[in-house]
Enzyme design. Structure first.
Site, PDB file in Angstrom:
ATOM      1  N   SER A  88      30.991 -49.351  52.837  1.00 41.56           N
ATOM      2  CA  SER A  88      31.027 -50.545  51.975  1.00 41.56           C
ATOM      3  C   SER A  88      32.349 -50.705  51.217  1.00 41.56           C
ATOM      4  CB  SER A  88      29.877 -50.506  50.963  1.00 41.56           C
ATOM      5  OG  SER A  88      28.643 -50.553  51.636  1.00 41.56           O
ATOM      6  N   GLY A 122      24.888 -49.675  51.008  1.00 40.87           N
ATOM      7  CA  GLY A 122      25.273 -51.018  50.595  1.00 40.87           C
ATOM      8  C   GLY A 122      26.042 -51.077  49.292  1.00 40.87           C
ATOM      9  N   ASP A 170      26.545 -43.594  64.287  1.00 37.00           N
ATOM     10  CA  ASP A 170      25.893 -43.636  62.974  1.00 37.00           C
ATOM     11  C   ASP A 170      24.470 -44.185  63.145  1.00 37.00           C
ATOM     12  OD1 ASP A 170      25.802 -43.391  60.231  1.00 37.00           O
ATOM     13  OD2 ASP A 170      26.856 -45.264  59.809  1.00 37.00           O
TER      14      ASP A 170
HETATM   15 ZN   LIG Z   1      23.860 -44.315  56.550  1.00 32.81          ZN
END
Ligand SMILES: [Zn+2]
Length: 333
Positions: A281, A203, A106
């Site tokens: 998240s 996030g 990632d």
């Molecule tokens: Zn990302």
């Protein structure tokens, strides 16, 4: 002679991730594009997360992308991660299902990092040049694709900038992907999939309170028109479910104004050109909520299995829900 030896070496390396029983994303994305669903990409850093991902994918018969960030490699140790991924393949088989498993980097930021990952068994990598100017992004992405092709490793590029914070990746501002650029970018770099910015955000604090989180489906549609059937990737696609935030706050946490992307919007995206949705998240929240509850309600507990176990169960339940109700990748293994 040198070339001969090099070709032998490359041939040997090509089999590397395949020897671990992993697959690249080529077939998975082709099928997902045809079938109107998306492949789940779940990040992991430790054993319990990996157990939950594999168990959920096996129970739902879903292909799955195990996603590792540079931060995860630092946290868990790159050698251990490689063996964990190999173990994941064996674990899935032991659970009774030979599901396709991808090991994906990632937000790779350099050819050096990509090289190190491919050499330790990754079957897919992202090269994120989205912070660079357009031509520099094209050049970096192209160099990674040329290298990855030698090993039959798939490459995800990125155009547009997502706001928010994710491990080492962060941006205060948001730049939507320019549909006019995608055709040129895909053609010149020869990437296998493209991450775009259409309003998702990294996030748990994606939007200001009171605002309406919205994916720009119009931009997605426009992009899909320019590059028909090309696999699109969505980052920053956690939904930040209320029950986890409430549970965290109920048991001593303090998460204020955590807002994510509504799942019905993600479901729509998964039915269109989007072939991979990243979820990180939401898993962090599910785990933290479960751990907080155990520690708050059983203050004498000090066996890590007694709080990591429930955290793992909460994660598995979340992943099964995502696979069936958001991605639609169940029964596609
Ligand atoms: Zn990302």
């Amino acid at each position: 002679m040198y070339n001969f030896l090099l070709s032998l070496l490359i041939k040997d390396m090509q089999a590397f991730y395949k020897q671990l029983g992993l697959v690249n994303t080529h077939n998975l994305f082709a099928k997902a594009s045809q079938g109107g669903y998306a492949i789940p990409a779940f990040n992991f850093n430790n054993l319990e997360q990996l157990q939950a991902i594999i168990s959920a994918a096996v129970k739902t018969s879903s292909p799955v992308i195990l996603q590792v960030s540079a931060g995860a490699r630092k946290y868990a140790n790159q050698t251990l991660l490689r063996y964990l991924a190999e173990g994941a393949v064996a674990y899935a088989k032991e659970l009774g299902k030979n599901i396709p498993i991808v090991l994906h980097l990632d937000h790779g930021d350099s050819l050096e990092l990509v090289r190190s990952c491919v050499e330790s068994g990754f079957s897919s990598v992202m090269i994120d040049g989205s912070h660079l100017d357009y031509e520099a992004n094209v050049a970096l992405t192209k160099s990674v694709v040329e290298y990855a092709k030698l090993y039959d490793v798939s490459v995800e590029g990125e155009l547009g900038i997502l706001a928010g914070v994710e491990d080492e990746v962060s941006s205060k501002t948001h730049t939507y992907t320019e549909p006019d650029q995608v055709e040129d970018f895909v053609k010149r770099t020869e990437v296998n999939s493209l991450a775009i910015a259409i309003g998702t955000s990294h996030g748990a604090f994606k939007f200001k309170p009171g605002t309406n989180p919205e994916i720009r489906m119009d931009i997605l549609t426009e992009i899909a028109k320019r590059i028909p059937h090309f696999p699109i990737v969505l980052h920053g696609s956690s939904s930040i479910p209320h029950q986890y935030v409430d549970q965290i706050n109920e048991y001593g946490g303090k998460l204020e104004n955590a807002i994510g992307i509504p799942e019905d919007q993600l479901r729509l995206a998964a039915k269109s050109a989007v072939c991979k949705i990243n979820i990180d998240s939401d898993g962090r929240l599910a785990m933290t909520a479960a751990i907080r509850k155990v520690l708050a309600t059983s203050p004498a507990e000090f066996d890590p299995r007694k709080y990591l176990g429930p955290a793992r169960d909460a994660l598995e339940e979340l992943y099964i829900h995502k696979i069936i109700n958001v991605l639609g990748s169940n029964n596609q293994a």
